[in-house]
Design an enzyme around this catalytic site. Sequence first.
Site, short mmCIF file in Angstrom:
data_model
loop_
_atom_site.label_atom_id
_atom_site.label_comp_id
_atom_site.label_asym_id
_atom_site.label_seq_id
_atom_site.Cartn_x
_atom_site.Cartn_y
_atom_site.Cartn_z
N HIS A 1 -12.75 -6.86 -56.83
CA HIS A 1 -13.34 -8.05 -57.60
C HIS A 1 -12.04 -8.27 -58.45
O HIS A 1 -11.15 -7.63 -59.14
CB HIS A 1 -14.57 -7.81 -58.38
N GLY B 1 -9.99 2.06 -64.47
CA GLY B 1 -11.30 1.45 -65.10
C GLY B 1 -12.21 0.80 -64.20
O GLY B 1 -13.10 0.13 -64.57
P1 DGP Z 1 -15.04 -2.92 -63.14
O1 DGP Z 1 -14.99 -2.07 -64.26
O2 DGP Z 1 -13.53 -3.37 -62.67
O3 DGP Z 1 -15.54 -2.33 -61.88
O4 DGP Z 1 -15.92 -4.18 -63.46
C1 DGP Z 1 -17.15 -4.27 -63.07
C2 DGP Z 1 -17.90 -5.32 -63.53
O5 DGP Z 1 -18.97 -5.58 -62.94
C3 DGP Z 1 -18.16 -5.05 -65.10
O6 DGP Z 1 -17.72 -6.01 -66.05
C4 DGP Z 1 -19.92 -5.25 -65.25
C5 DGP Z 1 -19.88 -5.93 -64.14
N1 DGP Z 1 -21.39 -5.94 -63.41
C6 DGP Z 1 -21.87 -4.58 -62.85
N2 DGP Z 1 -23.01 -4.60 -62.44
C7 DGP Z 1 -23.33 -6.00 -62.33
C8 DGP Z 1 -24.53 -6.90 -61.85
O7 DGP Z 1 -25.50 -6.43 -61.33
N3 DGP Z 1 -24.49 -8.16 -62.16
C9 DGP Z 1 -23.40 -8.77 -62.70
N4 DGP Z 1 -23.47 -10.13 -62.91
N5 DGP Z 1 -22.15 -8.09 -63.34
C10 DGP Z 1 -22.31 -6.55 -63.12
#
Ligand code: DGP
Length: 114
Positions: free
Chosen positions: A100, A93
Amino acid sequence: MEDCIFCKIASGLIPSQKVFEDENVFAFRDIQPMAPTHILIIPKVHHANLTAMDKADQTLGGTLLHMANIIAQQENLDNDGYRIAINCGPWGGQVVQHVHLHLLGGRELAGELG
Ligand code: DGP
């Protein structure tokens, strides 16, 4: 890395709701929270995912986990509990290709790990 959204967030090029920052780690609130508290904890150095980290990155991995622990306490999640998740690769996912940790809390969590 030039085209990485999380590198841009960590360097301040893209704004975020910062929770913590030091020389190695940046933490900020997820833009699409899955729980009342949803914080992303990232290394400032770019690694596409957990697979891209090797033995030399063990200390960094430990630092990320330690910071998740500290932030969980600062956010008052430690009493009721919380979840830390790392999505890796398409079947895990993972959407953003910069390693992260998700720190989730503030409600009782169910789901595949629950
Ligand atoms: P994953 O699916 O593990 O790659 O989670 C990526 C997460 O990153 C998802 O929960 C939404 C978050 N996300 C994506 N783009 C941004 C952004 O520009 N800013 C913030 N604060 N979160 C973001």
